[in-house]
Design a protein around this motif. Structure first.
Motif, PDB file in Angstrom:
ATOM      1  N   PRO A 160       0.789  -1.240   0.000  1.00 56.12           N
ATOM      2  CA  PRO A 160       0.000   0.000   0.000  1.00 56.12           C
ATOM      3  C   PRO A 160       0.819   1.288   0.000  1.00 56.12           C
ATOM      4  O   PRO A 160       0.405   2.283  -0.596  1.00 56.12           O
ATOM      5  CB  PRO A 160      -0.835  -0.134   1.281  1.00 56.12           C
ATOM      6  CG  PRO A 160      -1.002  -1.611   1.456  1.00 56.12           C
ATOM      7  CD  PRO A 160       0.309  -2.206   1.022  1.00 56.12           C
ATOM      8  N   LYS A 161       1.989   1.278   0.641  1.00 57.20           N
ATOM      9  CA  LYS A 161       2.816   2.486   0.672  1.00 57.20           C
ATOM     10  C   LYS A 161       3.294   2.896  -0.717  1.00 57.20           C
ATOM     11  O   LYS A 161       3.718   4.040  -0.911  1.00 57.20           O
ATOM     12  CB  LYS A 161       4.028   2.280   1.591  1.00 57.20           C
ATOM     13  CG  LYS A 161       3.708   2.334   3.070  1.00 57.20           C
ATOM     14  CD  LYS A 161       4.971   2.256   3.908  1.00 57.20           C
ATOM     15  CE  LYS A 161       4.656   2.355   5.396  1.00 57.20           C
ATOM     16  NZ  LYS A 161       5.883   2.277   6.230  1.00 57.20           N
ATOM     17  N   LEU A 162       3.229   1.965  -1.676  1.00 61.56           N
ATOM     18  CA  LEU A 162       3.704   2.258  -3.025  1.00 61.56           C
ATOM     19  C   LEU A 162       2.550   2.449  -4.012  1.00 61.56           C
ATOM     20  O   LEU A 162       2.740   2.411  -5.216  1.00 61.56           O
ATOM     21  CB  LEU A 162       4.638   1.155  -3.516  1.00 61.56           C
ATOM     22  CG  LEU A 162       5.948   1.020  -2.725  1.00 61.56           C
ATOM     23  CD1 LEU A 162       6.793  -0.114  -3.277  1.00 61.56           C
ATOM     24  CD2 LEU A 162       6.732   2.328  -2.748  1.00 61.56           C
ATOM     25  N   ASP A 163       1.340   2.659  -3.477  1.00 61.43           N
ATOM     26  CA  ASP A 163       0.217   3.010  -4.345  1.00 61.43           C
ATOM     27  C   ASP A 163       0.473   4.382  -4.969  1.00 61.43           C
ATOM     28  O   ASP A 163       1.279   5.181  -4.465  1.00 61.43           O
ATOM     29  CB  ASP A 163      -1.087   3.067  -3.544  1.00 61.43           C
ATOM     30  CG  ASP A 163      -1.554   1.700  -3.061  1.00 61.43           C
ATOM     31  OD1 ASP A 163      -0.914   0.687  -3.441  1.00 61.43           O
ATOM     32  OD2 ASP A 163      -2.530   1.642  -2.302  1.00 61.43           O
ATOM     33  N   THR A 164      -0.246   4.671  -6.050  1.00 63.63           N
ATOM     34  CA  THR A 164      -0.107   5.951  -6.744  1.00 63.63           C
ATOM     35  C   THR A 164      -1.474   6.411  -7.232  1.00 63.63           C
ATOM     36  O   THR A 164      -2.248   5.612  -7.749  1.00 63.63           O
ATOM     37  CB  THR A 164       0.829   5.838  -7.965  1.00 63.63           C
ATOM     38  OG1 THR A 164       2.107   5.354  -7.553  1.00 63.63           O
ATOM     39  CG2 THR A 164       0.996   7.179  -8.661  1.00 63.63           C
ATOM     40  N   VAL A 165      -1.760   7.690  -7.083  1.00 58.65           N
ATOM     41  CA  VAL A 165      -2.954   8.287  -7.679  1.00 58.65           C
ATOM     42  C   VAL A 165      -2.497   9.188  -8.823  1.00 58.65           C
ATOM     43  O   VAL A 165      -1.563   9.979  -8.661  1.00 58.65           O
ATOM     44  CB  VAL A 165      -3.761   9.105  -6.649  1.00 58.65           C
ATOM     45  CG1 VAL A 165      -4.855   9.923  -7.341  1.00 58.65           C
ATOM     46  CG2 VAL A 165      -4.392   8.165  -5.627  1.00 58.65           C
ATOM     47  N   VAL A 166      -3.139   9.030  -9.963  1.00 60.27           N
ATOM     48  CA  VAL A 166      -2.812   9.837 -11.138  1.00 60.27           C
ATOM     49  C   VAL A 166      -3.990  10.763 -11.425  1.00 60.27           C
ATOM     50  O   VAL A 166      -5.125  10.309 -11.566  1.00 60.27           O
ATOM     51  CB  VAL A 166      -2.543   8.951 -12.366  1.00 60.27           C
ATOM     52  CG1 VAL A 166      -2.086   9.806 -13.552  1.00 60.27           C
ATOM     53  CG2 VAL A 166      -1.485   7.887 -12.040  1.00 60.27           C
ATOM     54  N   ARG A 167      -3.709  12.047 -11.492  1.00 61.60           N
ATOM     55  CA  ARG A 167      -4.770  13.024 -11.739  1.00 61.60           C
ATOM     56  C   ARG A 167      -4.347  13.973 -12.853  1.00 61.60           C
ATOM     57  O   ARG A 167      -3.214  14.457 -12.884  1.00 61.60           O
ATOM     58  CB  ARG A 167      -5.092  13.829 -10.482  1.00 61.60           C
ATOM     59  CG  ARG A 167      -5.451  12.984  -9.271  1.00 61.60           C
ATOM     60  CD  ARG A 167      -6.184  13.787  -8.225  1.00 61.60           C
ATOM     61  NE  ARG A 167      -7.604  13.903  -8.548  1.00 61.60           N
ATOM     62  CZ  ARG A 167      -8.453  14.680  -7.856  1.00 61.60           C
ATOM     63  NH1 ARG A 167      -8.006  15.407  -6.860  1.00 61.60           N
ATOM     64  NH2 ARG A 167      -9.731  14.731  -8.180  1.00 61.60           N
ATOM     65  N   ASP A 168      -5.281  14.224 -13.764  1.00 60.72           N
ATOM     66  CA  ASP A 168      -5.037  15.181 -14.842  1.00 60.72           C
ATOM     67  C   ASP A 168      -5.577  16.538 -14.440  1.00 60.72           C
ATOM     68  O   ASP A 168      -6.688  16.654 -13.918  1.00 60.72           O
ATOM     69  CB  ASP A 168      -5.720  14.723 -16.136  1.00 60.72           C
ATOM     70  CG  ASP A 168      -5.029  13.520 -16.752  1.00 60.72           C
ATOM     71  OD1 ASP A 168      -3.789  13.445 -16.639  1.00 60.72           O
ATOM     72  OD2 ASP A 168      -5.719  12.669 -17.338  1.00 60.72           O
ATOM     73  N   GLY A 169      -4.784  17.568 -14.665  1.00 60.54           N
ATOM     74  CA  GLY A 169      -5.197  18.921 -14.324  1.00 60.54           C
ATOM     75  C   GLY A 169      -4.828  19.887 -15.429  1.00 60.54           C
ATOM     76  O   GLY A 169      -4.244  19.496 -16.451  1.00 60.54           O
ATOM     77  N   PRO A 170      -5.142  21.168 -15.235  1.00 63.07           N
ATOM     78  CA  PRO A 170      -4.854  22.174 -16.271  1.00 63.07           C
ATOM     79  C   PRO A 170      -3.373  22.337 -16.561  1.00 63.07           C
ATOM     80  O   PRO A 170      -3.004  22.828 -17.629  1.00 63.07           O
ATOM     81  CB  PRO A 170      -5.454  23.461 -15.681  1.00 63.07           C
ATOM     82  CG  PRO A 170      -5.529  23.210 -14.205  1.00 63.07           C
ATOM     83  CD  PRO A 170      -5.806  21.743 -14.068  1.00 63.07           C
ATOM     84  N   HIS A 171      -2.538  21.902 -15.624  1.00 61.86           N
ATOM     85  CA  HIS A 171      -1.092  22.063 -15.816  1.00 61.86           C
ATOM     86  C   HIS A 171      -0.400  20.728 -16.097  1.00 61.86           C
ATOM     87  O   HIS A 171       0.816  20.609 -15.967  1.00 61.86           O
ATOM     88  CB  HIS A 171      -0.472  22.728 -14.593  1.00 61.86           C
ATOM     89  CG  HIS A 171      -1.067  24.067 -14.272  1.00 61.86           C
ATOM     90  ND1 HIS A 171      -0.944  25.148 -15.111  1.00 61.86           N
ATOM     91  CD2 HIS A 171      -1.821  24.481 -13.223  1.00 61.86           C
ATOM     92  CE1 HIS A 171      -1.576  26.184 -14.594  1.00 61.86           C
ATOM     93  NE2 HIS A 171      -2.118  25.805 -13.450  1.00 61.86           N
ATOM     94  N   GLY A 172      -1.174  19.702 -16.453  1.00 66.53           N
ATOM     95  CA  GLY A 172      -0.580  18.424 -16.809  1.00 66.53           C
ATOM     96  C   GLY A 172      -0.977  17.306 -15.866  1.00 66.53           C
ATOM     97  O   GLY A 172      -1.886  17.451 -15.037  1.00 66.53           O
TER      98      GLY A 172
END
Length: 283
Positions: A230-242
């Motif tokens: 779990p410590k190596l999970d990642t959330v990927v989010r797209d935003g106006p700056h990339g």
């Protein structure tokens, strides 16, 4: 060893975790270098992703930092020593780095969660849907650029279509299902594909209907990629700056809680399939 000019997101994550272990131990970079028998510059290069680290050296670093989490250390060793040449490397000269980083991170995922409100999640998209989406968002692109992005997205679907697929859960708002990114025929094909995939044991699709009362979570779209621990999970989010790769533990816990909250208010998988089936009949 030659220094890297542009570490991948996965290489940067390894570097970040090693720096976090050192900081948690209250050890300075100079002290870490002395204990390891290397220069301070080498520690800095490892912790910024500019240089790799061997298994032996990594385990010595973890021991020096009094890290007792054996599963985490083993996972970091795998990250440090993996020499997989992934399919995404075929696109190094033709697509932006975030495309390659996402493909690499999710290729090594233990599971994947998606939440979307306006678009069908990428792993569930048909070729026609993805093409219509890329063509609209990047109207200035020549067809060849659109084709590359569509091809890349279709290859990413392998993580839930291969012989050893990862568990996949998606929460999709009714708005995303109803918006016709393509024409009527393409929309019907897209919904039918979701229905087909949702029958697989490793895939769960849930729908948040318009009729849900007191729902204020429409700004919570995310891609959650499970790590080996779990410590190596990642959330990927797209935003106006990339594209942003989120990995701070407090933020990860927030997104885990948010996903489960959205999961609870959505229709269960069986009712969601019935819901999507009715949408298909309307077309």
């Amino acid at each position: 060893m030659a220094l890297r000019s542009e570490p991948t997101a996965r290489q940067m994550r390894l570097a970040t975790e090693l720096r976090r272990l050192r900081d948690a131990a209250g050890i300075t970079g100079r002290e870490a270098a002395t204990a390891l028998g290397v220069s301070s510059a080498q520690i800095s290069q490892i912790e910024t992703g500019l240089a790799g680290v061997s298994e032996k050296r990594l385990r010595r670093m973890a021991a020096n930092y009094a890290c007792s989490d054996g599963a985490l250390v083993d996972a970091l060793v795998t990250m440090a020593t993996d020499r997989t040449r992934g399919w995404w490397e075929d696109y190094q000269e033709s697509l932006p780095t975030p495309y390659l980083d996402l493909a690499e991170v999710e290729y090594h995922a233990s599971h994947r969660w998606d939440v979307d409100f306006l678009h069908i999640p990428g792993l569930l998209q048909t070729d026609d849907y993805a093409r219509a989406l890329f063509s609209y968002v990047n109207a200035e692109f020549p067809q060849s650029e659109v084709d590359l992005r569509v091809e890349h997205r279709m290859r990413r679907r392998g993580i839930i279509e291969r012989s050893d697929p990862i568990p996949y859960e998606a929460v999709i708002h009714e708005a995303a299902l109803r918006i016709r990114v393509g024409d009527r025929s393409a929309t019907r094909a897209q919904l039918t594909r979701i229905l087909t995939l949702s029958e697989a044991d490793h895939v769960s699709v849930r729908v948040i209907p318009f009729e849900l009362d007191s729902f204020a979570g429409a700004g919570s779209a995310m891609v959650y990629v499970g790590g080996p621990v779990p410590k190596l999970d990642t959330v990927v989010r797209d935003g106006p700056h990339g594209t942003a790769f989120v990995d701070a533990e407090a933020q990860l816990e927030r997104f885990r809680t948010l996903f489960r909250r959205l999961e609870r208010v959505s229709l269960d998988p069986e009712r969601s399939r019935d819901f999507i089936h009715n949408l298909v009949k309307e077309l």
